[in-house]
Design an enzyme around this catalytic site. Structure first.
Site, PDB file in Angstrom:
ATOM      1  NE  ARG A  29      78.639  41.173  10.239  1.00 38.72           N
ATOM      2  CZ  ARG A  29      78.274  41.861   9.289  1.00 38.72           C
ATOM      3  NH1 ARG A  29      76.965  41.868   8.966  1.00 38.72           N
ATOM      4  NH2 ARG A  29      79.049  42.352   8.391  1.00 38.72           N
ATOM      5  NE  ARG A  33      71.591  44.711   9.635  1.00 38.84           N
ATOM      6  CZ  ARG A  33      72.017  44.826   8.417  1.00 38.84           C
ATOM      7  NH1 ARG A  33      71.567  45.766   7.436  1.00 38.84           N
ATOM      8  NH2 ARG A  33      72.741  43.914   7.912  1.00 38.84           N
ATOM      9  CG  ASP A  79      81.978  46.804  10.457  1.00 37.18           C
ATOM     10  OD1 ASP A  79      81.120  46.216  10.330  1.00 37.18           O
ATOM     11  OD2 ASP A  79      82.815  47.231   9.566  1.00 37.18           O
ATOM     12  CE1 TYR A 152      83.284  45.810   2.099  1.00 34.06           C
ATOM     13  CE2 TYR A 152      85.262  44.665   3.245  1.00 34.06           C
ATOM     14  CZ  TYR A 152      83.825  44.642   2.663  1.00 34.06           C
ATOM     15  OH  TYR A 152      83.014  43.475   2.829  1.00 34.06           O
TER      16      TYR A 152
HETATM   17  O1  CP3 Z   1      78.083  40.166  16.270  1.00 33.63           O
HETATM   18  C1  CP3 Z   1      79.162  40.120  15.573  1.00 33.63           C
HETATM   19  O2  CP3 Z   1      79.629  39.293  14.666  1.00 33.63           O
HETATM   20  C2  CP3 Z   1      80.087  41.352  15.939  1.00 33.63           C
HETATM   21  C3  CP3 Z   1      79.849  42.493  15.176  1.00 33.63           C
HETATM   22  C4  CP3 Z   1      80.453  42.518  13.764  1.00 33.63           C
HETATM   23  C5  CP3 Z   1      79.753  43.331  12.511  1.00 33.63           C
HETATM   24  N1  CP3 Z   1      80.634  43.534  11.587  1.00 33.63           N
HETATM   25  C6  CP3 Z   1      78.677  44.280  12.640  1.00 33.63           C
HETATM   26  C7  CP3 Z   1      78.055  44.773  12.036  1.00 33.63           C
HETATM   27  C8  CP3 Z   1      81.549  41.816  13.153  1.00 33.63           C
HETATM   28  C9  CP3 Z   1      82.537  40.800  13.599  1.00 33.63           C
HETATM   29  C10 CP3 Z   1      81.725  42.396  11.841  1.00 33.63           C
HETATM   30  C11 CP3 Z   1      82.540  42.285  10.791  1.00 33.63           C
HETATM   31  C12 CP3 Z   1      82.598  42.631   9.480  1.00 33.63           C
HETATM   32  N2  CP3 Z   1      82.190  43.709   8.938  1.00 33.63           N
HETATM   33  C13 CP3 Z   1      83.258  41.834   8.458  1.00 33.63           C
HETATM   34  C14 CP3 Z   1      83.730  40.464   8.252  1.00 33.63           C
HETATM   35  C15 CP3 Z   1      82.764  39.336   8.463  1.00 33.63           C
HETATM   36  C16 CP3 Z   1      81.967  39.343   7.303  1.00 33.63           C
HETATM   37  O3  CP3 Z   1      80.865  39.411   7.353  1.00 33.63           O
HETATM   38  O4  CP3 Z   1      82.786  38.870   6.179  1.00 33.63           O
HETATM   39  C17 CP3 Z   1      82.920  42.661   7.130  1.00 33.63           C
HETATM   40  C18 CP3 Z   1      83.285  42.326   5.627  1.00 33.63           C
HETATM   41  C19 CP3 Z   1      82.240  43.879   7.553  1.00 33.63           C
HETATM   42  C20 CP3 Z   1      82.151  45.199   6.720  1.00 33.63           C
HETATM   43  C21 CP3 Z   1      80.542  45.609   6.699  1.00 33.63           C
HETATM   44  N3  CP3 Z   1      80.011  46.067   7.966  1.00 33.63           N
HETATM   45  C22 CP3 Z   1      79.630  45.250   5.763  1.00 33.63           C
HETATM   46  C23 CP3 Z   1      79.968  44.714   4.513  1.00 33.63           C
HETATM   47  C24 CP3 Z   1      78.515  45.638   6.144  1.00 33.63           C
HETATM   48  C25 CP3 Z   1      77.270  45.894   5.471  1.00 33.63           C
HETATM   49  C26 CP3 Z   1      76.582  44.702   5.288  1.00 33.63           C
HETATM   50  C27 CP3 Z   1      75.304  44.304   6.348  1.00 33.63           C
HETATM   51  O5  CP3 Z   1      75.353  43.212   6.842  1.00 33.63           O
HETATM   52  O6  CP3 Z   1      74.640  45.300   6.602  1.00 33.63           O
HETATM   53  C28 CP3 Z   1      78.641  46.253   7.731  1.00 33.63           C
HETATM   54  C29 CP3 Z   1      77.774  46.647   8.737  1.00 33.63           C
HETATM   55  C30 CP3 Z   1      77.510  45.718   9.793  1.00 33.63           C
HETATM   56  N4  CP3 Z   1      78.478  45.444  10.720  1.00 33.63           N
HETATM   57  C31 CP3 Z   1      76.275  45.685  10.458  1.00 33.63           C
HETATM   58  C32 CP3 Z   1      76.404  45.040  11.586  1.00 33.63           C
HETATM   59  C33 CP3 Z   1      75.510  44.522  12.706  1.00 33.63           C
HETATM   60  C34 CP3 Z   1      75.044  46.263   9.965  1.00 33.63           C
HETATM   61  C35 CP3 Z   1      74.519  47.676  10.017  1.00 33.63           C
HETATM   62  C36 CP3 Z   1      73.708  48.067  10.956  1.00 33.63           C
HETATM   63  O7  CP3 Z   1      73.269  47.238  11.958  1.00 33.63           O
HETATM   64  O8  CP3 Z   1      73.138  49.057  10.990  1.00 33.63           O
END
Ligand code: CP3
Length: 347
Positions: A29, A33, A79, A152
């Site tokens: 990540r 944000r 994602d 999910y």
């Molecule tokens: O920089 C990176 O790592 C690349 C981008 C990336 C995102 N999600 C962007 C994202 C990666 C590799 C993921 C993987 C992901 N997504 C996982 C596996 C890794 C982990 O965290 O365990 C999972 C479980 C998800 C599912 C997911 N996506 C959730 C649970 C959420 C909400 C939680 C949160 O942090 O908001 C997301 C949203 C998400 N994915 C955001 C980002 C940058 C935030 C949303 C936004 O910016 O509006």
């Protein structure tokens, strides 16, 4: 000068079993944000999924941390939930809360008809990203592991103990197995397409491996990931694969042996003693700074980074966090960590 060896990204060399000094570093990540420039860019898209499916925005978000920091690898901005979305399950994100899905009970409702067309923007973004970065910076593709995706897809949202998926799998393992089979196929195709589009390595996120018992871990995490690894290797034998069975505890060794991954990403609860044992078995270890220490900063952070580097620098090692970066992280703490890693793992 021989240009060939230096063009192979340090991340790829470490994953192939080399001891690389200084150690390669990237963060899960690393885009997102906690960066003000990401929050600005995010405003230009009406939804998070539209953002992910806009190659121009995805490339820009991926490059933001690469401009700011000396990371050795970039992970494509996307994602894990693009897979259920591409299979026809409705997915959306609620601002400040997280993902929502229309829960599924019948895996035969999932469809591959639109799969590649739907994901084409991700592959286009990867091609753009590979072209934008110098060869020594690795580009990573990724996917969610079948078990984590299923949690999910069944619950329709994130959860802490994965009760809906655990009870589903325990009551009706045949139907649950049919869902896992579809996800093995989807994940394999998605990873191969990302490699064809320029990914130098790929990571499989099993973020909820922690919720499974011994039998479940073998059947729903290790075995499906082993099939994905075999499928990707058949198409791209030289591209390293990292597995991240978050919270696997004493199961990390079985995971490495059972899946055949080249690298294993360790959560922050894994001790350096256990990490060294894994490294000795020949796998590249990646990790495992607690994201809370990164957010907090100060001398405790410096000491934690040094502790990991000193334990793991003499074998195949990639410095990373034990899970994704938290949004409350001060961006300057990331600069500090990379500095310490480079110092403590210097040749
Ligand atoms: O920089 C990176 O790592 C690349 C981008 C990336 C995102 N999600 C962007 C994202 C990666 C590799 C993921 C993987 C992901 N997504 C996982 C596996 C890794 C982990 O965290 O365990 C999972 C479980 C998800 C599912 C997911 N996506 C959730 C649970 C959420 C909400 C939680 C949160 O942090 O908001 C997301 C949203 C998400 N994915 C955001 C980002 C940058 C935030 C949303 C936004 O910016 O509006």
């Amino acid at each position: 000068m021989d240009a060939e060896p230096s063009a192979t990204p340090s991340l790829v060399r470490a994953l192939r079993g080399e001891t690389v000094r200084p150690a390669p570093v990237w963060f899960m990540r690393q885009a997102g944000r906690y960066l003000p420039e990401y929050r600005e860019l995010r405003k230009t898209a009406s939804s998070f999924l539209k953002f992910c499916y806009s190659p121009e925005l995805a490339v820009e978000a991926t490059l933001q941390p690469m401009r700011r920091y000396a990371f050795d690898a970039s992970i494509i901005f996307s994602d894990i939930l693009v897979l259920p979305d591409a299979l026809g399950q409705e997915v959306w994100f609620v601002q400040g809360e997280g993902p929502r899905l229309e829960p599924i009970t019948d895996p035969s409702a999932l469809r591959f008809d639109d799969f590649e067309t739907h994901l084409a923007p991700v592959y286009e973004a990867l091609r753009g990203l590979r072209a934008a970065l110098p060869a020594e910076k690795a580009v990573l593709g990724f996917c969610g592991a079948p078990w984590t995706l299923a949690t999910y897809m069944i619950a329709g949202r994130g959860g802490l103990d994965q009760w809906p998926a655990r009870t589903f799998a325990a009551r009706d393992p045949d139907t649950f197995g049919a869902l896992i089979d579809i996800l093995v196929d989807a994940a394999t195709r998605h990873l191969i397409a990302q490699i064809e589009a320029g990914a130098d390595a790929v990571q499989i996120f099993d973020s909820w491996a922690s919720a499974l018992d011994e039998t479940g871990f073998r059947r729903w995490s290790i075995e499906p990931i082993a099939r994905i690894v075999a499928g990707v290797r058949a198409a791209a034998p030289d591209v390293p694969i990292i597995g991240f069975p978050r919270g696997a505890g004493t199961g990390y060794g079985d995971f490495v042996d059972g899946t055949g991954v080249d690298g294993v990403s360790l959560d922050w609860t894994v001790t350096m003693e256990a990490a060294k044992q894994l490294q000795k078995s020949g796998v590249c270890v990646q990790g495992n700074l607690d994201p809370a220490r990164l957010a907090a900063g100060g001398p405790g952070l410096d000491a934690a980074v040094a502790h990991i580097c000193e334990a793991l620098r003499d074998g195949p090692f990639v410095f990373n966090l034990g899970h994704g970066i938290s949004l409350e992280t001060p961006p300057e703490n990331v600069t500090r960590v990379i500095e310490i890693v480079k110092e403590r793992t210097a040749p």
